[in-house]
Design an enzyme around this catalytic site. Structure first.
Site, PDB file in Angstrom:
ATOM      1  CG  HIS A 268      -1.899  -1.094   1.294  1.00 45.92           C
ATOM      2  ND1 HIS A 268      -2.533  -1.464   2.468  1.00 45.92           N
ATOM      3  CD2 HIS A 268      -2.366  -1.937   0.338  1.00 45.92           C
ATOM      4  CE1 HIS A 268      -3.347  -2.482   2.228  1.00 45.92           C
ATOM      5  NE2 HIS A 268      -3.256  -2.792   0.939  1.00 45.92           N
ATOM      6  N   PRO A 269       1.811   1.425  -0.915  1.00 47.51           N
ATOM      7  CG  PRO A 269       3.178   1.353  -2.822  1.00 47.51           C
ATOM      8  CD  PRO A 269       2.226   0.512  -1.998  1.00 47.51           C
TER       9      PRO A 269
END
EC number: 1.1.99.1
Length: 562
Positions: A473-474
């Protein structure tokens, strides 16, 4: 070649823009994607249960790797991102989680971002969605993205895990994307009624790709954005194995939608970013913008795994001799084990009352295996994926050269704050309490991982250092706002430049409480109206839960481990 708009990246946001902008037949759009098509015959991306396969190769995955993470025993950690039409929605876990209403209200507290509040954004979540159980104040019924809600009776472990969370004193919620996120309940998933992955390529591009005003180029690796002084006027890219660049011009705007890792890279290669970094590689400076590539955030998670005493887990599905039948059921009927991602239950809790909204997320999975399909436990088992939601740790993405094919330096600085360590210790201990509630007594065997010998703070910390993994989930590397480290304004326009916007997860000022895909799609929908000069959808009047200092546990645990 000339177009009104050039979109870089056919991912969760880029496909939304391509579809919405070309609704006007007089608007021409070029959509560039470095990966290939989303081959509908490839079970690896189309079968929900096969979600681990794309992460194991490089056809659909950029397969980035971090620099040695200093607080994680210097491990180089995975950073998988989607490559191909659909972007990361082509390879993600298909969990449809929007985050907490207070995440967006927190964004909207920043000057200039007032129209990013939850009630301003909720209409765009609804616009994007068709939920299988029907629309209501929180969910849409006529959008491009198919959302499936878990049904009772799929696997007894799901309801047992939810009930165990309730027995541990936490709330039950019937909709993690509705009035109350906090608590345990069924999880929505981006899966079609036919049991196929609902990527944005399927949901959005399928309705737009035949339009004469949309041109799609796959295997098109963007080299850089072309500027005339401070105005973006076009894009140069490399097609396939060619070393000769192809160029197109944009009459109106270039829209950068390459994601939290690639968008800052492209800006930096184009001369937009920290002047000192660009000078290292002799890149002519277009605009000094020190925030490009900074503010990198992610969710880190662990697996707590247990033996399952009853033969109800997915362990048989991992055996090769069972897989032809599973594949046939899915291929010809869209049903069976293959038609689900098996993340059908989960939850959000506050580990301590100091948190105003949930800071810990759970995904429940009825098998014991790593997210990428590795290290499967060779017996019936189940696990909790658990991790903190809003870590104060921040990292960066920085180019290593001018070569568009070279991966950048990625450093998340995972676990660099004491808050991180406290949250993960709390998460492990709370999870053990949940797993030992009466609802799981008939299923729960021994603790496989971390193992009952792992008890002290020091032992838990070492387990996290060695075994915690990315949740993929960057975000945050081109953050929206108006401070000195912001990259774009409240409409995605890059500060100090003209004709250039960023529209993807990189603009999130702070990571949300949950998976990112749903909110990235919402950002695409909301920005599409801004780009087209359309009036925003009317603000929602739906209510939403705020804890306001309520105890984190609604009642005493059924069983206390102490």
């Amino acid at each position: 070649m000339q177009f009104d708009y050039i979109i870089i990246g056919a991912g969760s946001a880029g496909n939304v823009l391509a579809t919405r902008l070309t609704e006007d037949p007089n608007t021409s759009v070029l959509l560039l994607e470095a990966g290939g098509p989303d081959y509908r015959f490839d079970f690896r991306t189309q079968m929900p249960a096969a979600l681990a396969f794309p992460l194991q190769g490089k056809r659909y995955n950029w397969a980035y790797e971090t620099e040695p993470e200093p607080f994680m025993n210097n491990r180089r950690m995975e950073c998988g991102r989607g490559k191909g039409l659909g972007g990361s929605s082509l390879i993600n876990g298909m969990c449809y989680i929007r985050g907490n209403a207070m995440d967006l209200d927190n964004w909207a507290k920043e000057p200039g971002l007032e129209n990013w509040s939850y009630l301003d954004c909720l209409p765009y979540y609804r616009k994007a969605e068709t939920r299988d159980v029907g629309e209501n104040d929180y969910h849409g019924g006529d959008g491009p993205v198919s959302v499936t809600t878990s049904k009772p009776g799929v696997n007894p472990l799901f309801e047992a895990m939810i009930e165990a969370g309730v027995q541990a004193g936490y709330p039950r919620t019937d909709d993690l994307n509705g009035y109350q996120q906090e608590g345990f309940g069924p999880m929505d998933r981006t899966v079609t009624p036919q049991g196929r992955r609902a990527s944005t390529a399927r949901g959005y591009l399928d309705q737009a790709k035949s339009r004469p005003n949309l041109t799609i180029r796959t295997h098109a690796m963007t080299d850089h954005i072309i500027f005339d002084c401070k105005r973006a006027v076009g894009v140069e890219w490399l097609e396939g194995d060619s070393t000769i660049p192809t160029r197109a011009t944009a009459n109106k705007e270039v829209l950068l939608c390459a994601g939290a890792i690639a968008s800052p890279q492209i800006l930096q290669r184009s001369g937009v970013g920290n002047a000192e970094l660009l000078a290292e590689f002799d890149i002519p400076l277009v605009h000094d913008l020190p925030g490009v590539g900074e503010n990198l955030q992610d969710h880190l998670e662990m697996y707590l795994q247990y033996e399952c005493k009853e033969p109800v887990s997915l362990y048989p599905a991992l055996q090769w001799w069972n897989q032809p039948k599973i594949g046939a059921e899915w291929l010809f009927g869209g049903t069976g084990v293959g038609a689900s991602n098996h993340f059908e239950a989960g939850g959000f809790i506050r580990s301590r009352e100091e948190f105003a909204w949930p800071n810990i997320q759970y995904h429940f999975l009825p098998v014991a295996i790593n997210y990428n399909g590795s290290n499967a436990v060779k017996e019936h088992g189940f696990q909790c994926h658990v991790g903190s939601m809003r870590s104060p740790s921040r990292g960066h993405v920085r180019i290593k050269s001018r070569d568009p094919h070279q991966h950048p330096a990625i450093l998340f600085n995972y676990m660099s704050h004491e808050q991180d360590w406290q949250e993960f210790r709390d998460a492990i201990r709370i999870t053990r309490e949940i797993m030992h509630q009466p609802a799981l007594d008939q299923y729960r065997g021994r603790e496989i991982s971390p193992g009952t010998e792992c008890q002290t703070d020091e032992q838990l910390d070492e387990f996290v250092r060695n075994h915690a993994e990315t949740a993929f989930h960057p975000c945050g590397t081109c953050k929206m706002g108006y401070d000195e480290m912001s990259v774009v304004d409240g409409e995605g326009r890059v500060h100090g430049l003209e004709g250039l916007r960023v529209v993807d997860a990189s603009i999130m000022p702070q990571i949300i409480t949950g998976n990112l895909n749903a909110t990235t799609i919402m950002i695409g929908e909301k920005m599409a109206d801004m780009i087209r000069g359309k009036e925003a959808l009317p603000r929602s009047t739906a209510g939403y839960f705020v804890a306001n200092g309520m105890p984190v546990r609604a009642k005493k645990m059924s069983r206390d481990l102490n």
